[in-house]
Write an enzyme that holds these catalytic residues in place. Structure first.
Site, short mmCIF file in Angstrom:
data_model
loop_
_atom_site.label_atom_id
_atom_site.label_comp_id
_atom_site.label_asym_id
_atom_site.label_seq_id
_atom_site.Cartn_x
_atom_site.Cartn_y
_atom_site.Cartn_z
N CYS A 1 0.85 -1.19 0.00
CA CYS A 1 0.00 0.00 0.00
C CYS A 1 0.89 1.25 0.00
O CYS A 1 1.65 1.45 -0.94
CB CYS A 1 -0.94 -0.08 1.21
SG CYS A 1 -2.12 1.24 1.42
N ASP B 1 -8.29 -2.53 -8.31
CA ASP B 1 -7.87 -1.54 -7.31
C ASP B 1 -8.52 -0.20 -7.66
O ASP B 1 -8.23 0.39 -8.70
CB ASP B 1 -6.35 -1.43 -7.32
CG ASP B 1 -5.81 -0.62 -6.16
OD1 ASP B 1 -6.45 0.38 -5.78
OD2 ASP B 1 -4.74 -0.98 -5.64
N HIS C 1 -7.51 -3.69 -4.19
CA HIS C 1 -6.41 -3.14 -3.40
C HIS C 1 -6.27 -3.95 -2.12
O HIS C 1 -7.24 -4.42 -1.55
CB HIS C 1 -6.70 -1.67 -3.06
CG HIS C 1 -5.56 -1.00 -2.36
ND1 HIS C 1 -4.40 -0.64 -3.01
CD2 HIS C 1 -5.39 -0.66 -1.06
CE1 HIS C 1 -3.57 -0.08 -2.15
NE2 HIS C 1 -4.14 -0.09 -0.95
#
Length: 299
Positions: free
Chosen positions: A171, A234, A267
């Site tokens: 991330c 994502d 994500h």
């Protein structure tokens, strides 16, 4: 529980922070999984510490701050290749510590610095606005300085092979991997898990400025191969930006770097404590990580 679908963000008020003193070593890191993202149905992978040495330590950063970090390594004299583990926005919580132990089981000395500790540990917090404020306070110069301090500390440990260094991050930390591989010649390989590559289309001037240098602008500066692992679903990292990064790598002649997109992955697909966890894609990405690190850090 907050479902995190974007890597990071910022508002104009994000930098209006006050710093607080960090407490005793034993209380530097939250024990548990990040409160803001833990899914009730999650069954996180847990890696025991049998045959490992694990510890929380501190070492001086360039700004004089005593930077806390968690590390895990195999028992014995080593020396073991070093892997810096860069956390998500939630800091060094149980998921990141488990990643360190997974790497240690494979023969690496894995070190996870607590980049956000100067302000506050985000792991026990449920207020996403406050978490984003904490993350925004960790600017590029500070983060690169903290990585430099981590590499310096590792180089002083007899059990560490400071000539064989990798980095991986998730991330927020995925973006840091690209930046670090463009900064530090000592790094031999990086694996970036869904780190933002370019500013969002609707990014404010403040967001664009705070995110610099963006990975898409650093392709020619990469000093080590980077494996980028991204999700086709994502919502915070458009596939258009992934393609821009691929093109930048091609123009720069970075044939050792590669980006893999898992079409159906969201994500955070490696985060086994979140609802976003995609087991098959996470396992495939981890297999690719171990293959790259074995070739570059153990070869």
């Amino acid at each position: 529980m907050t479902v995190l679908i974007r890597p990071e963000g910022q508002t104009p008020d994000d930098l209006k922070l006050s710093r607080r003193a960090v407490g005793a070593l034993g209380g530097l890191m939250f024990s548990g999984y990040a409160v803001a993202a833990l899914a009730k149905e999650a069954k996180p992978i847990t890696t025991d510490d049998a045959g490992l040495v694990t510890e929380t330590v501190t070492y001086p950063a360039p700004d004089g701050f005593d930077l806390p970090a968690y590390f895990a390594r195999p028992e014995g004299d080593g020396p073991f290749p070093v892997v810096v583990v860069v956390s998500e926005i939630f800091g060094v919580h149980d998921y990141i510590r488990d990643v360190c132990r997974r790497l240690a089981k494979q023969g690496y000395a894995a070190i996870a610095p607590a980049f956000f500790a100067r302000v506050e540990d985000p792991a026990p917090l449920s207020d996403m606005q406050r978490i984003m404020q904490i993350v925004s306070a960790a600017g590029h110069d500070q983060v690169m300085g903290d990585i430099s301090a981590t590499l310096d500390w590792a180089s002083q440990q007899l059990w560490a092979n400071a000539d064989k260094v990798g980095i991986t991050g998730f991330c927020w930390g995925g973006k840091v991997v690209w930046q670090a591989c463009a900064r530090f010649a000592v790094i031999d390989a990086g694996v970036a898990w869904y780190g933002r590559l370019a500013p969002a289309a609707d990014a404010t001037p403040e967001q664009i400025s705070s995110g610099q240098p963006w990975p898409v602008d650093l392709a020619a500066d990469l000093k080590a191969p980077v494996l980028g692992l991204y999700g086709g679903r994502d919502q915070g990292i458009p596939l258009a930006s992934v393609e821009r990064m691929r093109q930048a790598l091609t123009r720069a002649g970075q044939t050792g770097s590669e980006i893999v997109v898992y079409d159906d992955a969201p994500h955070g697909f490696h985060a086994d404590y979140r609802a976003s966890y995609a087991e098959a894609d996470a396992k495939d990405g981890w297999s690719r990580l171990t293959t790259l690190f074995a070739a570059k850090l153990k070869g």
